[in-house]
Structures are given as C-alpha cells and as structure tokens.
Scaffold this motif. Structure first.
Motif, short mmCIF file in Angstrom:
data_model
loop_
_atom_site.label_atom_id
_atom_site.label_comp_id
_atom_site.label_asym_id
_atom_site.label_seq_id
_atom_site.Cartn_x
_atom_site.Cartn_y
_atom_site.Cartn_z
N VAL A 103 -0.42 -11.17 5.49
CA VAL A 103 0.04 -9.79 5.55
C VAL A 103 0.81 -9.61 6.86
O VAL A 103 0.43 -10.16 7.89
N ARG A 156 1.70 -7.90 10.10
CA ARG A 156 0.97 -7.00 10.98
C ARG A 156 1.80 -6.65 12.19
O ARG A 156 2.37 -7.53 12.83
N ASP A 177 0.52 -4.10 7.63
CA ASP A 177 -0.70 -3.74 8.35
C ASP A 177 -0.29 -3.15 9.70
O ASP A 177 0.06 -3.88 10.63
#
Length: 428
Positions: A133, A135, A154
């Motif tokens: 993900v 981030r 994120d």
C-alpha cells in the motif's frame, strides 16, 4: 512511482527492484533452461546459440522490467494492463536485433522465457497488490484536505514535527503554506536524510493524472512553455516513425479503402477542419465511417453534427469496426508527416467545437501549445467525450500531459493505446 510502496508483513522483499529483477531472472532465464532445455545448461556459454539465447533472455527480462516500472510511475495505470505490452516490446526488440544480425538462438527457449517473464510479473504484481500500500506522512497544515480525499493511499497524519522512523518514508506538505520554524526544520532534515518531500498539489496531480485548470500554473521547468528540448526530439521521432510506418501501412490503407468503397456509397476519406498547433486550423484525414451528409450552414447545427453520439445511426457497419479498432485514424499519418499533428498529443477537435469550448472553458486555448495527436493521455483515460463537463475533465488530462511532457509518458500512452484498441474503450 511518485513514492515507493510500504508493505504489510510478508511483502517487503518484493518491493525492491533488485529483488524483482533477481526473481525474474531466476524464473524466466534459469528455470526454462534447467527444466526443459538441458543442452543450454550443458553447453553453457560455449555454444553460440546457447550464449546468444541466454544473453538475449537476460536483456529481455531486465529491459521489460525497467520499462514496466518506468511506465507505472505515472498515475492512472494498472501494472496488470501493461505487463504484456512491456515484455512484448522488450522481447520483440531483442528478437528483432537477433534476426537482423543473423545470430543463432533457441526459439523455443526464448518463447518459454517470454512466457515465464509475464507469469512472474503477474505473480509479483498480485503479491504487491495483496500486501503493498502506498503510504505518505502528511504535515497537517495548509491545503491538505483535497489530497486526503484520494482513496487507495495510507495517509499518516504527523502529530509532531519529527522525521518519521520508517526508512525513506515519503512526506507530503503544502509547501506554499507558511509553516512554523519547527516544521520547516523537520522538512529540511527529512530531505537531507533521503526522505522524499512532496508538495500537496504536485502529488495530487500525480495520483489523479490531472492538472488543475483554475489558473495557468507553471510546469516543472518553471515556465508555461512545455519541455522545449523534448519537443524537438519528439518531432524528429514523429518523422522517423512516419518514414518507417508508411511503407508498412500502404497495403493496409488500400485494403481498408476498398472495403469502405464496397460497403457504402461516398468518398473513402473524410476530411474535416480541426483546430491544431498554436490555434491554427488544418484539414485532418480519416477514413469515412459515416454515411455522407450535406454540409450544414447553421453554427449550432454544425456543432451538434460534429459530435458523435453513442450508437450513432449515421455510422456504417464497417465504420463501427473501424472506429472501435481506431483504424479510421490511420490516414492521419499524413498529417503527422506534414507537421500538423504528432503521433501522441491532445486530440484535435472540430473547429466549431473548439471555438465553443474556448468560449466556455477557461484556458482551453492552452492545449494548442503542443501538436495534437493521433492518440493521447486523455484518450486512454476518458475516451471520446463531448459534453462541457466531460470536456473540462478531459482538459485536465491534456494539461497534465503538457506539463509532464516526456518520453516516459509517451511510452506509457503507446502501451495504453494498444490496450485501448484491444478493448474498444471510449469508441463511439
């Protein structure tokens, strides 16, 4: 990518490009030789065919992986859609070189290596999608609310002015905001330590693939004029591409012309005044895909006539296939050769539509600062649109292309165009 992926447990190793390259080389170069083609392993580099095949496979894997990583740096891309075109390009160039040089090579081994490279990339992509993900650490000051609305990311709000403990963690901040001394020192320290620090507006553009048209913002070169050096290289590439493509396309063009002639009465080619480079109208060539119609004098009716509606009953049976496959655009290679168009750029609109959009949408004229293209960034993201709201959205993609004009973005558009042609996306 604008920033690397951070990962949940189990996926950290595959984030590294070196690890991806090593895994790909083992599975796409070594494994096919060990499992099926023992002669390549036994002969090693002593046999010319074996040596050439192994070297070619290594180049194909490495260049394919580099190309895939390069084009997926841009927003609006799904790695799965670009795996096959990327490796087809890399292996195709390698095989073309081997064929032109008349070097011996193992055809079945190269086919196996190509297949394993694709399978390996899909496995890596699946693993990263499952465990990875993007981030970003966000400085909570200034205009950050719009950025935080982007999903699939994120967002970690920084509560105190301290550099994140995560190694090389990307930080995003509104750099136009007047931050206090502690936050400014933190941003400077983060940059010195190797953390990427992004401006909220630029990161938002990168995540969406669009550039705001609220005002004429400068591009990354500090000017309203796009990359001048690349524009010159791009024009040379356009001409060279035409010289290479025209002899190959002549039989195709003649075949399509014959089919159109047999399908319906009327001229083979459709010529239309389009708005071009620097706001100068030009006559664009296309294969005719609609039934001939008399000229329209009324401006509003002409504008409506220039719009192609969904399931337009004016489109012929053959024309529907040509529009879906984009083969109706092939005669525009002549416009490219004449310098009126480029292979890649904002699609030119009919003069009547362009004048209407220019009167309704701020800064619409700015899209004419580069040559219009046969395909473009807006086309592979939106397809064919006509309403003011959709055109305004399309304009954001055009501005993003102009602002980020580069070889990497053009390569991505080529790969996405292949996908668009195969899927028929956006055709009317």
């Amino acid at each position: 990518m604008v920033a690397g992926r951070s990962v949940r447990a189990g996926g950290s190793l595959l984030v590294s490009l070196r690890v991806q390259a090593l895994v790909s080389l083992v599975l796409a170069v070594v494994l096919p030789a060990v499992v099926r083609y023992q002669d390549l392993v036994q002969d090693g580099l002593g046999n010319a065919a074996s040596r050439n095949s192994i070297i070619a496979a290594v180049v194909g894997v490495v260049f394919g992986l580099f190309l895939l990583r390069r084009v997926t740096e841009f927003p609006g891309t799904r790695a799965y859609d670009l795996i096959l075109p990327s490796y087809a390009t890399s292996y195709g160039l390698v095989l073309a070189f081997l064929f032109a040089s008349r070097f011996e090579y193992a055809r079945i081994y190269m086919a196996s290596s190509f297949g394993m490279a694709i399978v390996t990339s899909f496995i890596i992509g699946y693993w990263l999608d499952r465990y990875g993900v993007r981030r970003f650490y966000v400085v909570p000051a200034g205009n950050v609310e719009t950025l935080l609305a982007n999903e699939g990311v994120d967002w970690v709000i920084m509560r105190t002015p301290e550099v994140p403990a995560e190694r090389f963690a990307p930080i995003v901040a509104d750099l136009h905001h007047d931050h206090d001394g502690e936050w400014e020192r933190t941003l400077a320290e983060a940059a010195v330590r190797g953390h990427p620090v992004y401006h909220t507006k630029l990161l938002g553009e990168s995540l969406t693939g669009k550039s705001s048209i609220d005002h004429l913002s400068e591009n990354s070169f500090g000017s309203l004029v796009p990359n001048l050096a690349y524009r010159k290289v791009k024009r040379v590439a356009d001409v060279v591409g035409c010289i290479v493509a025209i002899p190959i396309l002549i039989p195709v063009l003649l075949g399509i012309a014959l089919i159109i002639r047999l399908d319906s009465a009327g001229p083979v080619l459709f010529l239309q005044e389009r708005m071009g480079y620097r706001g100068q109208p030009f006559r664009m060539f296309k294969f005719r895909t609609m039934r001939p119609r008399p000229p329209i004098e009324d401006e509003e009716d002409a504008r409506a006539d220039a719009m192609t509606r969904t399931d337009d009953d004016r489109v012929t049976q053959v024309g529907r296939f040509l529009r879906r496959s984009r083969l109706d655009e092939l005669p525009q290679v002549w416009n490219v050769l004449r310098g009126e168009m480029s292979w890649i750029g904002p699609r030119p609109e009919a003069v009547s539509l362009s004048q209407w959009y220019d009167g309704e949408l701020p800064f619409y004229l700015y899209r004419h600062i580069v040559r219009p293209g046969i395909t473009g960034w807006a086309q592979v993201n939106l397809g064919h649109v006509t309403s003011l709201e959709d055109v305004n959205d399309k304009l954001k993609y055009d501005f993003y292309y102009i602002k980020n004009l580069s070889a990497g973005l053009d390569i991505l558009i080529v790969l996405r165009t292949v996908q668009t042609i195969l899927s028929g996306f956006g055709s009317k």
